[in-house]
Scaffold this active site. Structure first.
Site, PDB file in Angstrom:
ATOM      1  CD1 TRP A 190      -2.486   1.700   2.239  1.00  0.00           C
ATOM      2  CD2 TRP A 190      -2.854   1.415   0.075  1.00  0.00           C
ATOM      3  NE1 TRP A 190      -3.520   2.537   1.869  1.00  0.00           N
ATOM      4  CE2 TRP A 190      -3.763   2.376   0.542  1.00  0.00           C
ATOM      5  CE3 TRP A 190      -2.896   1.070  -1.280  1.00  0.00           C
ATOM      6  CZ2 TRP A 190      -4.700   3.014  -0.280  1.00  0.00           C
ATOM      7  CZ3 TRP A 190      -3.831   1.698  -2.095  1.00  0.00           C
ATOM      8  CH2 TRP A 190      -4.709   2.649  -1.593  1.00  0.00           C
TER       9      TRP A 190
ATOM     10  NE  ARG B 274      11.125  -3.269   9.166  1.00  0.00           N
ATOM     11  CZ  ARG B 274      10.142  -4.042   9.621  1.00  0.00           C
ATOM     12  NH1 ARG B 274       9.559  -3.738  10.780  1.00  0.00           N
ATOM     13  NH2 ARG B 274       9.731  -5.089   8.945  1.00  0.00           N
TER      14      ARG B 274
ATOM     15  CE  LYS C 164      -8.745   1.674   3.581  1.00  0.00           C
ATOM     16  NZ  LYS C 164      -7.455   1.408   2.891  1.00  0.00           N
TER      17      LYS C 164
ATOM     18  N   GLY D 271     -10.207   4.761   1.842  1.00  0.00           N
ATOM     19  CA  GLY D 271     -11.229   4.518   0.825  1.00  0.00           C
ATOM     20  C   GLY D 271     -11.134   3.111   0.280  1.00  0.00           C
TER      21      GLY D 271
ATOM     22  CB  SER E  65      -8.200   1.722  -2.857  1.00  0.00           C
ATOM     23  OG  SER E  65      -7.797   1.941  -1.523  1.00  0.00           O
TER      24      SER E  65
ATOM     25  CB  ALA F 117      -1.786  -2.111  -3.015  1.00  0.00           C
TER      26      ALA F 117
ATOM     27  CE  LYS G 164     -12.010  -1.100   3.357  1.00  0.00           C
ATOM     28  NZ  LYS G 164     -11.031  -1.994   2.718  1.00  0.00           N
TER      29      LYS G 164
END
Length: 252
Positions: free
Chosen positions: A11, A33, A105, A141, A143, A145, A196
């Site tokens: 993402w 990282r 999220k 939203g 979506s 990636a 969602k």
């Protein structure tokens, strides 16, 4: 505008690619990282681990090392890390003078030793605890990636209590393939982004059990109503009714 995306997973990489294709961007840096992984991605001009076959735009540079060296030079910092790492990163960036936004999220997991009745916090609540002075917000939203990285049509919401942050996100990401809409209801956006996924899993189960399209439609309809109720209970803005027919009461 100089953008730093922290976190080179699928993402974070996809959003860095999206930002780097924006015609008004000066530079986009994607921080990884693992220094060896950063060097490999920069050499290959792709993230073969998470988004194989998708080339990086010329404006995207992969960097490693001390992340704070790159933070100081950015106009916008985007956290592409998992929800579990958000508290740590916000604590590290608490004195940052540039806007800091997150892509994750979900709700923060409750610690095993937490008092009875404790509940998981939303991302903005975590920020209020560890870095309340930050100019912050969420970019969220429905979506995937890979589709974002391929520049397929996508719509996202830039949510923040700080108007300038939402406007900055729109300026940074809104384009031909990526439509970004500003909204100050960060509670509603974060609840929707988290819950969602539960609805998506339930819909998959419905399909797997071959319950039919009627069942799927009912599940999605009632699920959206429950998401709305949960959001309002947690402080989200109540939606305004958009119908006048009593027969449509099934929708709420």
């Amino acid at each position: 505008m100089k953008i730093l995306v922290i976190g080179a997973g699928a993402w974070g990489t996809a959003m860095a690619i999206s930002a780097a294709t924006h015609k008004d961007q000066d530079r986009v840096s994607l921080w990884a990282r693992d220094p060896a992984q950063a060097q490999l991605m920069q050499a290959e001009r792709a993230n073969s681990r998470y988004l194989p076959g998708i080339r990086f735009p010329d404006a995207l540079t992969v960097v490693g090392g001390d992340v704070m060296d790159h933070v100081a030079d950015a106009d916008l910092i985007v956290l592409g890390t998992p929800m579990a790492a958000l508290r740590q990163w916000l604590g590290q960036l608490k004195d940052c003078r540039r806007p800091v936004v997150w892509l994750c999220k979900g709700f923060e997991a409750v610690a095993a030793d937490a008092p009875a009745g404790s509940y998981g916090l939303m991302a903005h609540e975590v920020c209020q605890q560890v870095a309340p002075q930050l100019q912050s917000g969420a970019l969220s939203g429905p979506s995937f990636a890979a589709e974002v990285a391929r520049q397929q049509p996508t719509a996202l919401v830039a949510a923040s209590a700080h108007e300038g942050v939402s406007e900055l996100l729109v300026s940074a990401f809104h384009g031909e393939a990526m439509r970004v809409y500003a909204n100050n209801d960060i509670v509603g956006v974060e609840v929707g982004g988290a819950v969602k996924n539960v609805l998506a899993i339930a819909t998959g189960l419905c399909d797997g059990l071959q319950l039919g399209l009627n069942a799927r439609a009912a599940l999605v309809t009632r699920g959206l109503a429950e998401m709305t109720r949960l959001g309002v209970a947690l402080g989200a803005r109540a939606p305004r009714p958009s119908w006048a027919c009593p027969a449509l009461a099934i929708w709420c």
